[in-house]
Design a protein around this motif. Structure first.
Motif, short mmCIF file in Angstrom:
data_model
loop_
_atom_site.label_atom_id
_atom_site.label_comp_id
_atom_site.label_asym_id
_atom_site.label_seq_id
_atom_site.Cartn_x
_atom_site.Cartn_y
_atom_site.Cartn_z
N ALA A 8 64.74 -19.33 48.44
CA ALA A 8 63.43 -19.65 49.03
C ALA A 8 63.08 -18.59 50.08
CB ALA A 8 63.47 -21.03 49.66
N LEU A 12 57.64 -16.75 49.42
CA LEU A 12 57.34 -17.99 48.72
C LEU A 12 56.73 -19.01 49.68
CD1 LEU A 12 60.39 -18.62 46.33
CD2 LEU A 12 58.00 -18.32 45.66
N GLU A 24 59.06 -27.48 47.30
CA GLU A 24 60.52 -27.32 47.39
C GLU A 24 61.22 -28.60 46.91
OE1 GLU A 24 63.63 -25.24 50.44
OE2 GLU A 24 62.23 -26.68 51.30
N ALA A 27 61.23 -28.51 43.23
CA ALA A 27 62.24 -27.55 42.78
C ALA A 27 63.64 -28.14 42.86
CB ALA A 27 62.15 -26.27 43.61
N TRP A 49 61.58 -20.56 40.20
CA TRP A 49 60.38 -20.28 40.99
C TRP A 49 59.46 -19.30 40.27
CZ3 TRP A 49 58.65 -23.01 44.96
CH2 TRP A 49 59.57 -23.82 45.66
#
Length: 211
Positions: A8, A12, A24, A27, A49
């Motif tokens: 991350a 991003l 997030e 994810a 991502w």
């Protein structure tokens, strides 16, 4: 040992802005359960991502404010859930025929806290003649000529089909031109989206329906 998603990065975080925390969360759910539930392949986690989340986010600028959106074949939530996270001003209807994927989408909507999502356990054709939307989205569902038959009847007059496509986008548009005309398309554009994080590429096909 399970694969890890891309790190991350600050890039991003900046790209997603206020949508970062729920994105997030999505994810993390995909890393934990995506492969197990047959939503993504094992080799896709390290590119989660770039390949899926950022690529799906590329449609956001093409969706007008306060739009009523249908996402055909939502699957793991690409691009519908990503759009719903990024654009709380929109209402996103996730259309998915497979029961286990519908269960996943319900879990995501509840866990991530998405109150702008509706989930339809149905094929797109089952909604023909019943509902229309400002925008219909799709990603990795079918070639454009087939996708158009499913999606264009759901687009209201003056609305758009906004489809994420790959390198063959221009060819698909050419191959589908007669089908598109028959389905009421007034114009078609292919836009390459640049400036995305992680060197992600995205191609968006926009088909406007006659008013």
């Amino acid at each position: 040992m399970s694969e890890q998603a891309e790190e991350a990065t600050d890039e991003l975080r900046e790209f997603f802005g206020l949508a970062w925390a729920p994105m997030e969360h999505l994810a993390q759910m995909l890393v934990a359960e995506g492969e197990l539930r047959g939503l993504i392949g094992p080799r896709e986690v390290p590119r989660l991502w770039s390949r899926h989340l950022v690529n799906s986010a590329a449609i956001s600028p093409f969706v007008p404010s306060d739009a009523d959106v249908a996402d055909v074949g939502s699957g793991a939530g690409f691009p519908g859930v990503v759009l719903a996270i990024m654009r709380p001003d929109t209402t996103v209807h996730l259309i998915e025929p497979m029961e286990r994927r519908v269960a996943w989408l319900s879990d995501v909507a509840e866990e991530v806290g998405l109150d702008n999502v509706g989930i339809h356990h149905a094929r797109a054709e089952e909604l023909h003649g019943r509902q229309t939307f400002d925008v219909v989205t799709a990603r990795a569902v079918a070639a454009l000529d087939k996708l158009a038959r499913w999606a264009m009847p759901l687009v209201r007059p003056g609305g758009e089909l906004v489809a994420l496509k790959g390198r063959r986008a221009e060819e698909e548009v050419s191959e589908a031109k007669y089908v598109l005309r028959k389905l009421g398309a007034s114009s078609t554009r292919v836009d390459a989206v640049t400036g995305l994080p992680l060197d992600t590429s995205a191609t968006v096909v926009r088909i406007t329906k006659r008013s």
